[in-house]
Design an enzyme around this catalytic site. Structure first.
Site, mmCIF file in Angstrom:
data_model
loop_
_atom_site.group_PDB
_atom_site.id
_atom_site.type_symbol
_atom_site.label_atom_id
_atom_site.label_comp_id
_atom_site.label_asym_id
_atom_site.label_seq_id
_atom_site.Cartn_x
_atom_site.Cartn_y
_atom_site.Cartn_z
ATOM 1 N N HIS A 121 0.816 -1.220 0.000
ATOM 2 C CA HIS A 121 0.000 0.000 0.000
ATOM 3 C C HIS A 121 0.847 1.267 0.000
ATOM 4 O O HIS A 121 0.323 2.357 0.190
ATOM 5 C CB HIS A 121 -0.967 0.007 1.195
ATOM 6 C CG HIS A 121 -2.059 -1.005 1.062
ATOM 7 N ND1 HIS A 121 -2.937 -1.311 2.074
ATOM 8 C CD2 HIS A 121 -2.430 -1.788 0.016
ATOM 9 C CE1 HIS A 121 -3.792 -2.243 1.658
ATOM 10 N NE2 HIS A 121 -3.492 -2.553 0.416
ATOM 11 N N CYS A 129 5.342 13.228 -7.531
ATOM 12 C CA CYS A 129 4.698 14.041 -8.556
ATOM 13 C C CYS A 129 4.118 13.062 -9.571
ATOM 14 O O CYS A 129 4.855 12.285 -10.185
ATOM 15 C CB CYS A 129 5.717 14.955 -9.227
ATOM 16 S SG CYS A 129 4.982 15.818 -10.623
ATOM 17 N N CYS A 156 7.526 21.109 -11.618
ATOM 18 C CA CYS A 156 6.548 21.286 -12.706
ATOM 19 C C CYS A 156 5.183 21.784 -12.226
ATOM 20 O O CYS A 156 4.249 21.881 -13.003
ATOM 21 C CB CYS A 156 6.401 19.985 -13.497
ATOM 22 S SG CYS A 156 5.559 18.692 -12.572
HETATM 23 P P1 NAD Z 1 -7.357 -3.868 10.383
HETATM 24 O O1 NAD Z 1 -7.607 -2.600 11.080
HETATM 25 O O2 NAD Z 1 -8.406 -4.433 9.556
HETATM 26 O O3 NAD Z 1 -6.932 -4.998 11.375
HETATM 27 C C1 NAD Z 1 -6.001 -4.793 12.365
HETATM 28 C C2 NAD Z 1 -6.159 -5.982 13.300
HETATM 29 O O4 NAD Z 1 -5.072 -5.952 14.213
HETATM 30 C C3 NAD Z 1 -7.451 -5.927 14.117
HETATM 31 O O5 NAD Z 1 -8.105 -7.181 14.038
HETATM 32 C C4 NAD Z 1 -6.962 -5.648 15.539
HETATM 33 O O6 NAD Z 1 -7.770 -6.250 16.526
HETATM 34 C C5 NAD Z 1 -5.579 -6.273 15.497
HETATM 35 N N1 NAD Z 1 -4.621 -5.716 16.458
HETATM 36 C C6 NAD Z 1 -4.561 -4.462 16.952
HETATM 37 N N2 NAD Z 1 -3.497 -4.330 17.770
HETATM 38 C C7 NAD Z 1 -2.880 -5.541 17.796
HETATM 39 C C8 NAD Z 1 -1.721 -6.047 18.450
HETATM 40 N N3 NAD Z 1 -0.957 -5.276 19.249
HETATM 41 N N4 NAD Z 1 -1.366 -7.334 18.232
HETATM 42 C C9 NAD Z 1 -2.124 -8.123 17.438
HETATM 43 N N5 NAD Z 1 -3.227 -7.704 16.802
HETATM 44 C C10 NAD Z 1 -3.598 -6.425 16.964
HETATM 45 O O7 NAD Z 1 -6.015 -3.600 9.627
HETATM 46 P P2 NAD Z 1 -5.552 -4.141 8.268
HETATM 47 O O8 NAD Z 1 -6.144 -5.489 7.987
HETATM 48 O O9 NAD Z 1 -4.114 -3.969 8.246
HETATM 49 O O10 NAD Z 1 -6.226 -3.162 7.196
HETATM 50 C C11 NAD Z 1 -6.425 -1.803 7.365
HETATM 51 C C12 NAD Z 1 -5.903 -0.962 6.215
HETATM 52 O O11 NAD Z 1 -5.490 0.256 6.789
HETATM 53 C C13 NAD Z 1 -4.704 -1.478 5.498
HETATM 54 O O12 NAD Z 1 -4.962 -1.327 4.170
HETATM 55 C C14 NAD Z 1 -3.533 -0.554 5.897
HETATM 56 O O13 NAD Z 1 -2.858 -0.088 4.745
HETATM 57 C C15 NAD Z 1 -4.166 0.635 6.494
HETATM 58 N N6 NAD Z 1 -3.578 1.112 7.762
HETATM 59 C C16 NAD Z 1 -2.223 1.166 7.927
HETATM 60 C C17 NAD Z 1 -1.690 1.611 9.130
HETATM 61 C C18 NAD Z 1 -0.200 1.657 9.292
HETATM 62 O O14 NAD Z 1 0.519 1.791 8.304
HETATM 63 N N7 NAD Z 1 0.304 1.525 10.523
HETATM 64 C C19 NAD Z 1 -2.515 1.991 10.178
HETATM 65 C C20 NAD Z 1 -3.894 1.941 9.954
HETATM 66 C C21 NAD Z 1 -4.398 1.482 8.753
#
Ligand code: NAD
Length: 247
Positions: A121, A129, A156
């Protein structure tokens, strides 16, 4: 729990190729909230609203509104990698894991020292850009210090885009990410509810083979039924540290 920790260490030792798949949950211990958890923005703002605004069409049509929202909610605090990120980097260095495919855009695996990382992602610490002839890259500080809400390319004048995959865009490295997951003997999913496609689909495809799937996630995921071991925990860093000591 301890029995499962030794079991996971055994699976890793016997696996010729172990791939780790991570989601937002691996970064909550570093201080970045996930989307679907208690402090997540889906809860606060509603998933539909986020998906409508963090969207490539919205970015193109209403960049000012896009950037107001993005600057407010997608600006990660400057944090250090969590223990879990550091242990994974160590496991890679020692040959216990082959690489990481991550949905995260926080760059924390790379900062912790992991070398083989596929961030499907993108990377929120970079802006690009989008003009084909230009494609200049910028760091966050350029955008932070830009005098207007909508940052423009210094070369640009095109409106810059965060180097992240917006809703409506293709993920990065689709083929490489799928191939890395399907070529594994053992896949360990950490901190993902496995809701977001196509990554969830790659894990689903993987689990139809005869390889091993392990899930470390607080709360349920869509693939719990297929996992050889499921750890339901928030203390992912401590858990991985214990596993690493047994390797
Ligand atoms: P999600 O929010 O769907 O799932 C995260 C999961 O992690 C949840 O089930 C939650 O209960 C669990 N969780 C939380 N803390 C935890 C821990 N300490 N140990 C174990 N499990 C834990 O996240 P996803 O499936 O990654 O999808 C969300 C989207 O959001 C992705 O596309 C991502 O790119 C984006 N996102 C990225 C970030 C980041 O870069 N840190 C943060 C938020 C969202």
């Amino acid at each position: 729990m301890d029995q499962n920790i030794s079991k996971l260490a055994g699976l890793i030792k016997n696996s010729p190729r172990t791939v780790v798949v991570t989601g937002a949950g691996i970064s909550t211990e570093a201080g970045i909230p996930d989307f679907r958890g208690q402090n997540g923005i889906y809860r606060k703002l509603g998933e539909d609203r986020v998906m409508r605004i963090i969207n490539i069409d919205f970015f193109r049509r209403q960049p000012e509104e896009f950037y107001k929202f993005y600057r407010q909610y997608f600006h990660f605090p400057p944090v250090e990698p969590s223990k879990a990120h550091v242990v994974l980097a160590d496991m890679e260095k020692n040959g216990h894991i082959y690489g990481v495919v991550t949905q995260n855009i926080d760059n924390l695996h790379q900062k912790a020292g992991s070398k083989k990382v596929i961030p499907i992602h993108g990377n929120a610490e970079r802006y690009v850009c989008p003009a084909r002839h230009c494609q200049a890259e910028y760091e966050t500080s350029y955008v932070d210090n830009y005098p207007e809400v909508v940052p423009r390319c210094s070369q640009c004048n095109t409106i810059l885009k965060p180097d992240v995959v917006l809703f409506g865009e293709q993920i990065y490295s689709y083929i490489d990410a799928r191939e890395m997951i399907l070529s594994a003997r053992l896949v360990i999913v950490i901190g993902s509810s496995l809701t977001v496609y196509p990554l969830a689909g790659f894990v689903r495809e993987f689990s139809t083979f005869t390889q091993d799937l392990v899930i470390i996630n607080k709360g349920p995921t869509y693939m719990d039924h297929a996992a050889q071991i499921k750890f339901d925990t928030n203390h992912t860093g401590d858990l991985l540290e214990k596993v690493n000591r047994l390797l």
